[in-house]
Design a protein around this motif. Structure first.
Motif, PDB file in Angstrom:
ATOM      1  N   ALA A   3     113.940  51.834  -1.442  1.00  0.00           N
ATOM      2  CA  ALA A   3     114.778  52.574  -0.496  1.00  0.00           C
ATOM      3  C   ALA A   3     113.906  53.316   0.509  1.00  0.00           C
ATOM      4  CB  ALA A   3     115.678  53.540  -1.260  1.00  0.00           C
ATOM      5  N   VAL A   4     112.788  53.848   0.060  1.00  0.00           N
ATOM      6  CA  VAL A   4     111.872  54.566   0.946  1.00  0.00           C
ATOM      7  C   VAL A   4     111.249  53.583   1.929  1.00  0.00           C
ATOM      8  CG1 VAL A   4     109.727  55.893   1.034  1.00  0.00           C
ATOM      9  CG2 VAL A   4     111.398  56.355  -0.756  1.00  0.00           C
ATOM     10  N   LEU A   5     110.835  52.412   1.473  1.00  0.00           N
ATOM     11  CA  LEU A   5     110.267  51.394   2.363  1.00  0.00           C
ATOM     12  C   LEU A   5     111.305  50.912   3.379  1.00  0.00           C
ATOM     13  CD1 LEU A   5     108.076  49.233  -0.059  1.00  0.00           C
ATOM     14  CD2 LEU A   5     107.304  50.808   1.700  1.00  0.00           C
ATOM     15  N   LEU A   6     112.531  50.744   2.926  1.00  0.00           N
ATOM     16  CA  LEU A   6     113.608  50.334   3.828  1.00  0.00           C
ATOM     17  C   LEU A   6     113.842  51.405   4.889  1.00  0.00           C
ATOM     18  CD1 LEU A   6     115.751  48.213   4.447  1.00  0.00           C
ATOM     19  CD2 LEU A   6     117.284  49.446   2.904  1.00  0.00           C
ATOM     20  N   PHE A   7     113.806  52.677   4.475  1.00  0.00           N
ATOM     21  CA  PHE A   7     113.989  53.777   5.416  1.00  0.00           C
ATOM     22  C   PHE A   7     112.861  53.813   6.445  1.00  0.00           C
ATOM     23  CE2 PHE A   7     113.099  58.216   6.578  1.00  0.00           C
ATOM     24  CZ  PHE A   7     114.287  58.527   7.232  1.00  0.00           C
ATOM     25  N   ILE A   8     111.611  53.703   5.983  1.00  0.00           N
ATOM     26  CA  ILE A   8     110.450  53.726   6.880  1.00  0.00           C
ATOM     27  C   ILE A   8     110.495  52.538   7.841  1.00  0.00           C
ATOM     28  CG2 ILE A   8     107.923  53.516   6.960  1.00  0.00           C
ATOM     29  CD1 ILE A   8     107.836  55.140   4.370  1.00  0.00           C
ATOM     30  N   THR A   9     110.860  51.366   7.350  1.00  0.00           N
ATOM     31  CA  THR A   9     110.968  50.184   8.201  1.00  0.00           C
ATOM     32  C   THR A   9     112.045  50.385   9.261  1.00  0.00           C
ATOM     33  OG1 THR A   9     110.322  48.820   6.316  1.00  0.00           O
ATOM     34  CG2 THR A   9     111.308  47.687   8.192  1.00  0.00           C
ATOM     35  N   GLY A  10     113.149  50.970   8.889  1.00  0.00           N
ATOM     36  CA  GLY A  10     114.232  51.231   9.847  1.00  0.00           C
ATOM     37  C   GLY A  10     113.816  52.224  10.920  1.00  0.00           C
ATOM     38  N   VAL A  11     113.122  53.275  10.518  1.00  0.00           N
ATOM     39  CA  VAL A  11     112.667  54.285  11.468  1.00  0.00           C
ATOM     40  C   VAL A  11     111.653  53.682  12.434  1.00  0.00           C
ATOM     41  CG1 VAL A  11     111.366  56.447  11.702  1.00  0.00           C
ATOM     42  CG2 VAL A  11     113.164  56.254   9.980  1.00  0.00           C
ATOM     43  N   LEU A  12     110.690  52.952  11.913  1.00  0.00           N
ATOM     44  CA  LEU A  12     109.682  52.324  12.782  1.00  0.00           C
ATOM     45  C   LEU A  12     110.320  51.311  13.729  1.00  0.00           C
ATOM     46  CD1 LEU A  12     106.653  51.845  10.358  1.00  0.00           C
ATOM     47  CD2 LEU A  12     106.882  53.460  12.241  1.00  0.00           C
ATOM     48  N   THR A  13     111.267  50.546  13.224  1.00  0.00           N
ATOM     49  CA  THR A  13     111.964  49.579  14.080  1.00  0.00           C
ATOM     50  C   THR A  13     112.720  50.308  15.196  1.00  0.00           C
ATOM     51  OG1 THR A  13     112.215  48.093  12.193  1.00  0.00           O
ATOM     52  CG2 THR A  13     113.620  47.694  14.094  1.00  0.00           C
ATOM     53  N   GLY A  14     113.370  51.406  14.848  1.00  0.00           N
ATOM     54  CA  GLY A  14     114.085  52.202  15.854  1.00  0.00           C
ATOM     55  C   GLY A  14     113.166  52.752  16.925  1.00  0.00           C
ATOM     56  N   VAL A  15     112.015  53.246  16.509  1.00  0.00           N
ATOM     57  CA  VAL A  15     111.048  53.792  17.458  1.00  0.00           C
ATOM     58  C   VAL A  15     110.531  52.707  18.385  1.00  0.00           C
ATOM     59  CG1 VAL A  15     108.737  54.827  17.653  1.00  0.00           C
ATOM     60  CG2 VAL A  15     110.373  55.724  15.988  1.00  0.00           C
ATOM     61  N   ILE A  16     110.208  51.543  17.824  1.00  0.00           N
ATOM     62  CA  ILE A  16     109.695  50.433  18.629  1.00  0.00           C
ATOM     63  C   ILE A  16     110.752  49.950  19.615  1.00  0.00           C
ATOM     64  CG2 ILE A  16     108.910  48.034  18.542  1.00  0.00           C
ATOM     65  CD1 ILE A  16     107.508  48.780  15.877  1.00  0.00           C
ATOM     66  N   VAL A  17     111.982  49.781  19.151  1.00  0.00           N
ATOM     67  CA  VAL A  17     113.072  49.349  20.044  1.00  0.00           C
ATOM     68  C   VAL A  17     113.315  50.400  21.119  1.00  0.00           C
ATOM     69  CG1 VAL A  17     115.544  48.885  20.129  1.00  0.00           C
ATOM     70  CG2 VAL A  17     114.153  47.832  18.352  1.00  0.00           C
ATOM     71  N   ASP A  18     113.251  51.674  20.743  1.00  0.00           N
ATOM     72  CA  ASP A  18     113.440  52.758  21.709  1.00  0.00           C
ATOM     73  C   ASP A  18     112.358  52.720  22.788  1.00  0.00           C
ATOM     74  OD1 ASP A  18     114.636  55.139  22.757  1.00  0.00           O
ATOM     75  OD2 ASP A  18     112.985  56.272  21.836  1.00  0.00           O
ATOM     76  N   LEU A  19     111.113  52.504  22.396  1.00  0.00           N
ATOM     77  CA  LEU A  19     110.032  52.422  23.376  1.00  0.00           C
ATOM     78  C   LEU A  19     110.225  51.247  24.323  1.00  0.00           C
ATOM     79  CD1 LEU A  19     106.910  53.276  21.190  1.00  0.00           C
ATOM     80  CD2 LEU A  19     107.903  54.658  23.013  1.00  0.00           C
ATOM     81  N   ILE A  20     110.616  50.107  23.778  1.00  0.00           N
ATOM     82  CA  ILE A  20     110.833  48.916  24.609  1.00  0.00           C
ATOM     83  C   ILE A  20     111.974  49.148  25.584  1.00  0.00           C
ATOM     84  CG2 ILE A  20     111.565  46.498  24.569  1.00  0.00           C
ATOM     85  CD1 ILE A  20     110.003  46.244  21.906  1.00  0.00           C
ATOM     86  N   LEU A  21     113.091  49.682  25.071  1.00  0.00           N
ATOM     87  CA  LEU A  21     114.244  49.925  25.944  1.00  0.00           C
ATOM     88  C   LEU A  21     113.941  50.977  27.006  1.00  0.00           C
ATOM     89  CD1 LEU A  21     117.227  49.840  23.417  1.00  0.00           C
ATOM     90  CD2 LEU A  21     116.587  48.119  25.104  1.00  0.00           C
ATOM     91  N   LYS A  23     111.067  51.587  28.366  1.00  0.00           N
ATOM     92  CA  LYS A  23     110.217  50.981  29.392  1.00  0.00           C
ATOM     93  C   LYS A  23     111.014  50.060  30.295  1.00  0.00           C
ATOM     94  CE  LYS A  23     105.763  51.388  27.188  1.00  0.00           C
ATOM     95  NZ  LYS A  23     104.514  50.737  26.827  1.00  0.00           N
ATOM     96  N   VAL A  24     111.914  49.278  29.701  1.00  0.00           N
ATOM     97  CA  VAL A  24     112.713  48.347  30.499  1.00  0.00           C
ATOM     98  C   VAL A  24     113.651  49.105  31.432  1.00  0.00           C
ATOM     99  CG1 VAL A  24     114.552  46.621  30.372  1.00  0.00           C
ATOM    100  CG2 VAL A  24     112.569  46.436  28.873  1.00  0.00           C
ATOM    101  N   PHE A  25     114.403  50.047  30.873  1.00  0.00           N
ATOM    102  CA  PHE A  25     115.355  50.780  31.697  1.00  0.00           C
ATOM    103  C   PHE A  25     114.674  51.858  32.533  1.00  0.00           C
ATOM    104  CE2 PHE A  25     118.283  49.079  28.435  1.00  0.00           C
ATOM    105  CZ  PHE A  25     119.113  48.390  29.299  1.00  0.00           C
ATOM    106  N   GLY A  26     113.546  52.334  32.103  1.00  0.00           N
ATOM    107  CA  GLY A  26     112.792  53.307  32.888  1.00  0.00           C
ATOM    108  C   GLY A  26     112.280  52.692  34.171  1.00  0.00           C
ATOM    109  N   ARG A  27     111.827  51.463  34.114  1.00  0.00           N
ATOM    110  CA  ARG A  27     111.354  50.769  35.315  1.00  0.00           C
ATOM    111  C   ARG A  27     112.488  50.509  36.277  1.00  0.00           C
ATOM    112  NH1 ARG A  27     107.626  46.447  32.276  1.00  0.00           N
ATOM    113  NH2 ARG A  27     105.905  47.836  31.784  1.00  0.00           N
TER     114      ARG A  27
END
Length: 88
Positions: A3-21, A23-27
């Motif tokens: 459950a902890v690994l699933l939580f960490i994976t979800g948080v990291l995925t959210g951060v990565i998707v947030d950074l990508i979005l 950058k895309v919408f910021g440009r």
């Protein structure tokens, strides 16, 4: 533990998707602002041109008024001299 690994994976995925979005919408947003800036600069240039024309017209009218004031002063002086000649 899984459950902890699933939580960490979800948080990291959210951060990565947030950074990508971001950058895309910021440009696209900054590109849109650049377009807005261009429009504002164009309007500002038009306003400056209009103010320049207005300033020239105002100066021309002031010159006319000064000329008319001089003519009026001369006419007053001529009238005063004529009045003095009429009075014995």
């Amino acid at each position: 533990m899984s459950a902890v690994l699933l939580f960490i994976t979800g948080v990291l995925t959210g951060v990565i998707v947030d950074l990508i979005l971001s950058k895309v919408f910021g440009r696209s947003r900054s590109a849109g602002n650049t377009g807005d800036l261009g429009i504002l600069e164009e309007r500002l240039g038009q306003a400056n041109e209009g103010l320049g024309k207005f300033s020239l017209q105002l100066e021309a009218q002031n010159a006319k008024i000064k000329q008319q004031q001089l003519q009026l002063q001369e006419a007053k002086e001529v009238a005063a001299v004529s009045r003095m000649q009429l009075v014995p």
